[in-house]
Write an enzyme that holds these catalytic residues in place. Sequence first.
Site, PDB file in Angstrom:
ATOM      1  CG  ASP A   1     -11.431   8.903   5.432  1.00  0.00           C
ATOM      2  OD1 ASP A   1     -12.331   9.556   6.838  1.00  0.00           O
ATOM      3  OD2 ASP A   1     -10.638   8.480   4.537  1.00  0.00           O
ATOM      4  N   GLY A   2     -10.553   4.974   7.564  1.00  0.00           N
ATOM      5  CA  GLY A   2     -11.215   3.205   7.959  1.00  0.00           C
ATOM      6  C   GLY A   2     -11.502   2.255   9.706  1.00  0.00           C
TER       7      GLY A   2
ATOM      8  CG  HIS B   1      -5.796   1.711  -0.865  1.00  0.00           C
ATOM      9  ND1 HIS B   1      -5.720   2.276   1.040  1.00  0.00           N
ATOM     10  CD2 HIS B   1      -6.265   0.426  -0.466  1.00  0.00           C
ATOM     11  CE1 HIS B   1      -5.611   1.278   1.654  1.00  0.00           C
ATOM     12  NE2 HIS B   1      -6.290   0.332   0.943  1.00  0.00           N
TER      13      HIS B   1
ATOM     14  CG  HIS C   1      -1.747  -1.050   1.257  1.00  0.00           C
ATOM     15  ND1 HIS C   1      -1.342  -2.470   1.819  1.00  0.00           N
ATOM     16  CD2 HIS C   1      -3.682  -1.304   1.211  1.00  0.00           C
ATOM     17  CE1 HIS C   1      -2.377  -3.098   1.519  1.00  0.00           C
ATOM     18  NE2 HIS C   1      -3.260  -2.349   1.149  1.00  0.00           N
TER      19      HIS C   1
ATOM     20  CD  GLU D   1     -19.714  -5.683  25.605  1.00  0.00           C
ATOM     21  OE1 GLU D   1     -19.410  -4.503  24.195  1.00  0.00           O
ATOM     22  OE2 GLU D   1     -20.782  -5.418  25.921  1.00  0.00           O
TER      23      GLU D   1
ATOM     24  CG  HIS E   1     -23.343 -14.751  33.575  1.00  0.00           C
ATOM     25  ND1 HIS E   1     -22.352 -13.852  33.652  1.00  0.00           N
ATOM     26  CD2 HIS E   1     -25.066 -14.404  34.656  1.00  0.00           C
ATOM     27  CE1 HIS E   1     -23.404 -13.348  34.936  1.00  0.00           C
ATOM     28  NE2 HIS E   1     -24.196 -13.866  34.743  1.00  0.00           N
TER      29      HIS E   1
ATOM     30  N   GLY F   1      -3.532  -3.628  11.680  1.00  0.00           N
ATOM     31  CA  GLY F   1      -3.975  -3.741  10.306  1.00  0.00           C
ATOM     32  C   GLY F   1      -5.305  -4.321  10.169  1.00  0.00           C
ATOM     33  N   PRO F   2      -5.821  -5.398  11.128  1.00  0.00           N
ATOM     34  CG  PRO F   2      -6.556  -6.454  12.332  1.00  0.00           C
ATOM     35  CD  PRO F   2      -4.992  -6.027  12.219  1.00  0.00           C
TER      36      PRO F   2
ATOM     37  CB  SER G   1     -22.754 -10.188  35.710  1.00  0.00           C
ATOM     38  OG  SER G   1     -24.132  -9.146  36.397  1.00  0.00           O
TER      39      SER G   1
END
Lengths: 669, 669
Positions: free
Chosen positions: B166-167, B270, B39, B417, B467, B128-129, B390
């Site tokens: 932006d991602g 990109h 990239h 989470e 749980h 990366g993610p 909890s």
Amino acid sequence: MSQTADKSPNEMANVSLRDMANAIRALSMDAVQKANSGHPGMPMGMADIAAVLFSKFLRVDPSQPEWPNRDRFILSNGHGSMLQYAVMYLLGFPEMTIEEIENFRQLGSRTAGHPEYGHAAGIEATTGPLGQGISMAVGLALAERMLAARFGEDLVDHYTYVFCGDGCLMEGISHEAIDLAGHLKLNKLIVLFDDNHISIDGDIKLSTSIDQKERFAAHGWNVYEVDGHDPDAIERVIAEARHSDKPAFIACRTIIGFGAPNLEGTDKVHGNALGEAEVAATRKHLGWTAEPFVVPEPILGAWRAAAEKGKEARLAWEKKRDGADNKAAFEAQYATSLPRNLADLMAKARAEIVADQPKVATRKASEMALEVINGASEVTIGGSADLTPSNNTKTKGLSDVKPGDYAGRYVRYGIREHGMAAAMNGLALHGGFIPYGGTFMCFTDYARGAIRLSALMGVRVVYVMTHDSIGLGEDGPTHQPIEHLAIHRATPNLLLFRPADAVETNEAWEIALGEKKRPSVMALSRQGVPTVRSGDVSENRTRKGAYVLKDTDGARDLTILSTGTEVSIALEAADKLAAQGLKVAVVSMPCWALFEEQNAAYRKEVLGTAPRIAIEAAGRLGWDRWIGEDGRFIGMESFGASAPAPQLYEHFGITVDAVIKAAGEMVKS
Amino acid sequence: MSQTADKSPNEMANVSLRDMANAIRALSMDAVQKANSGHPGMPMGMADIAAVLFSKFLRVDPSQPEWPNRDRFILSNGHGSMLQYAVMYLLGFPEMTIEEIENFRQLGSRTAGHPEYGHAAGIEATTGPLGQGISMAVGLALAERMLAARFGEDLVDHYTYVFCGDGCLMEGISHEAIDLAGHLKLNKLIVLFDDNHISIDGDIKLSTSIDQKERFAAHGWNVYEVDGHDPDAIERVIAEARHSDKPAFIACRTIIGFGAPNLEGTDKVHGNALGEAEVAATRKHLGWTAEPFVVPEPILGAWRAAAEKGKEARLAWEKKRDGADNKAAFEAQYATSLPRNLADLMAKARAEIVADQPKVATRKASEMALEVINGASEVTIGGSADLTPSNNTKTKGLSDVKPGDYAGRYVRYGIREHGMAAAMNGLALHGGFIPYGGTFMCFTDYARGAIRLSALMGVRVVYVMTHDSIGLGEDGPTHQPIEHLAIHRATPNLLLFRPADAVETNEAWEIALGEKKRPSVMALSRQGVPTVRSGDVSENRTRKGAYVLKDTDGARDLTILSTGTEVSIALEAADKLAAQGLKVAVVSMPCWALFEEQNAAYRKEVLGTAPRIAIEAAGRLGWDRWIGEDGRFIGMESFGASAPAPQLYEHFGITVDAVIKAAGEMVKS
């Protein structure tokens, strides 16, 4: 505030909106008390808003709960399920009897802990995992706009209303959903925010300082605020929001557990029964003298009168529909009917593939299948989470769905995997569309919450998940799925397809489209694979989940099991082993879930009794069921790495040679 | 804009910041071109910002890349990895040689497709993610504030800088992260947004209309904007942001692929190599005459001179540290050292449990273990995603981390989470803390993206997931995990513990804390279970992953395998079968991954050769490995339901009777 009934005029003389709201409060606190489990705070806090919304605005008809142009209501803060059940009972939805209310949270009741789609007509979606409801509502609202664009506002012009709380708005998925809704200007989406300042841990000041109104404004929404216990003000603000040119966000300042004199406004009332003493005190405080599960006739009558308005709206709409030129087309679309000749078209396409024997990536094969499907039908709606050129999801002639222009069939979901999956759930729930959407398989991680809901609700959504293994190559381990096939295989009521070639990909698509009550995940390759099927392809062999792709002449010495891009490796290994004199069968297993549904005799015949080797470029979990205790598995034992794909297959030992070596160790020649 | 070098003064005469930036551009485009993969657009677009940030502000020392008070730099838009590698080479990080740059995206190189933590000192996190980097940065910035609160700003006062695109900002996790950061007033967190208006599908107007500045302001950030190609302006704005009283968001208007004359500003630049012709044109356009992978000496010299400032800062800091009264305490904390007597304390607590034989939920047992741990150590940092009552995560005496007051040890993560998991990754990466955090097991779905990164990076984070089955009861199927044990078992380098009682829970905690390079997930029950262990508990038996909990006298007739809350069912069944004259062993398998690491002889000894039944209130996937082809599995075949837990166990047939029935069918008595 004053707890005394506000005697503003209503349909029924002497019944106020506060009285109607108190019926919700009483049913909710009593049901939670009887179950000794549940969440009374939200239903009691939002009861006034619900009374106004359902009696003044919501077009639903209990006698025909699924008429197409009904308003959709989504309880995104699904833990407040008693509000929805109470309202449905009060309006007279036939399945929602008082017995069901009394059996709240009991086995087999329609009144589950959280609203469950399918438990009773009128529950539009399963909610509870926070943020899912508001995000599905974006899909519902989009479906409404898309149908209106196709059939006119005379036939389609309903609203989508959402109740949500702080939890929904703190979840990340809410960001993706409201950004998409704001961008697309879904102006018939109205969100009513239960702004009660309380979460389970206590005051929300413990964990957030956000300005929700400013936030929604930044996302392109019109924002409003109102006292959530002032019926007249609520009525005014909803009336205004219905004419918004953007999606509308109404912050309703409420008191959680409103009416419980000692507990309201605290986290204690969020998720626990009030206790007998506080229930009694609440009765007194609200002036509610009826026994548990009894609603005084004038109040019930006022609710039932409100429902009559919904019935009138439905009848008026049916009249319009019956007079419309495009009635038949609308009904076919709304029923999400696929063309009768689709199976023939798909089989014809398979025959062409077999004739051509192309070497293509299965993501490309998916595009080939979609060209047939999208050309033959108007109900499929494509999209991608900003990976259109990689997912091959946009076929020829599909135009984009755009802000204010909803005639297209392709949604630019943006870099919003979770929002995309939830929006697709909404599109599927609405009626009229079969949504499919793409991203990289690895990023099903981001969409897990919504994919699980697709499976739990049993809706027809197709996830086009490309780059399904280390075959992705250079992007490296963050982008290489290892455990994701197992994740989908472990999920009940979900079909994971990992097709071996263009024929199986076509077959997988054919099956997925026909599965009205199950979502499908397509695991598709980045890299090219040869066509492994030949001969007659009129029968969809993928339907059985697994089948003998290459059989032996006489008893097998070895069976190689495989899926997807590794099937061609298995075939090559089988050929080499055959040259050594071994009789080796190759089984392709594109969909384990379908294979599990076959009878034991078929499964046994396919798997055989010879030693078994499995090869799949993914983790082992689950394969032992098919290879048996003495079987071998060739696949991934770790995360992947960044390198060109062929080198990775070598590096991780997912090769023809590895199969041959394992075979040599297992089979005495 | 002008592409000619901007000759503003720099450390080296005649070397401009633009020249320094062009070195990043040249290395990036050449490396991507050579790999024919990668990239180039982001590194070329953000090069000017990087040149300013690293030469003017960032305190890093290539000769001691891991000194504690260094500024942290996170490349959240990790696909632009060549920017980070180029900068590291230019600054002189010894592991980041020019050969590594030339081997970009090749097997075994340090220069993976996305930055991989552990590949080279100086890479602070795997990214990366999209959205993970900015969210981990919140944890890093929080760790900085928490260490400063403990040891003073003399010892700890670094910044955390983030590059993102932006991602990252479209992903839902970004909402959770920036909301938490804004709430906590993490004023030393500075985000530089690559506002280039381009994503993979094209102009971001295809999918979003958000106002990012307004959005961040709503989340409690100070916002700035700047021309991302004006070095002086960038310097001014960063200087200002460093004195912000809130986290700082700088929108940098950039041109993607800046310098590529025919492709800049488009999506074409990109994620693809520019091509030889455009690389040549870019050289000409930028006036960059050097050969590929060569940086002219004056420019390299300017970069190396910038690194010297980092070294000076490090030396000055070491002097302060060496003179500090609390040096030893700081070093122990930063090394995340656990007290030497912890194993003894844990064993003592186990002995007390065995003496008391309590019937408690394993979530309560987890709290009991945490009381010991948090009492003995200062390095653990607790928290919950708004389920504190909890999850039982808040032990006595832990006070909250609050906006502006970071002395506490408990983080109110809110209903976030995913943000929690990512923040915990950041806390663990920083040094000084072992984070643990709670939610319901089912909502690991929401945190999957970050949990996977915990495993991939190999960081010590403990997920307290309560749980853990249908034992959750009335909340119903949306809250009942079925597939989640399989999901975690399928994930490489992650330990899933499902302890059977308070003793095993204690053992699991002891192991998790000692695992410096692996995250752990605790699967804990809502419902009470009896203590199944007795006798000598000085040895941590969970360490082997599975062990014979109840042995037989002589050869086994049957082995029952189980985990968690079903172990006590297995024991009861074994007792009843023993009364029928069968010799039945019970194997507890709290951690499959650890069991898989044992030698084959031990595994065989534990599993035995008798017929095997497994019982676990979850899906089957994976169990066939342990039960063999003729084994039986008693567990879930579908999603759960809403009802009191005991009824659900009966309804789904996860009972003593089911085990006895299966045993009767399998074993000839």
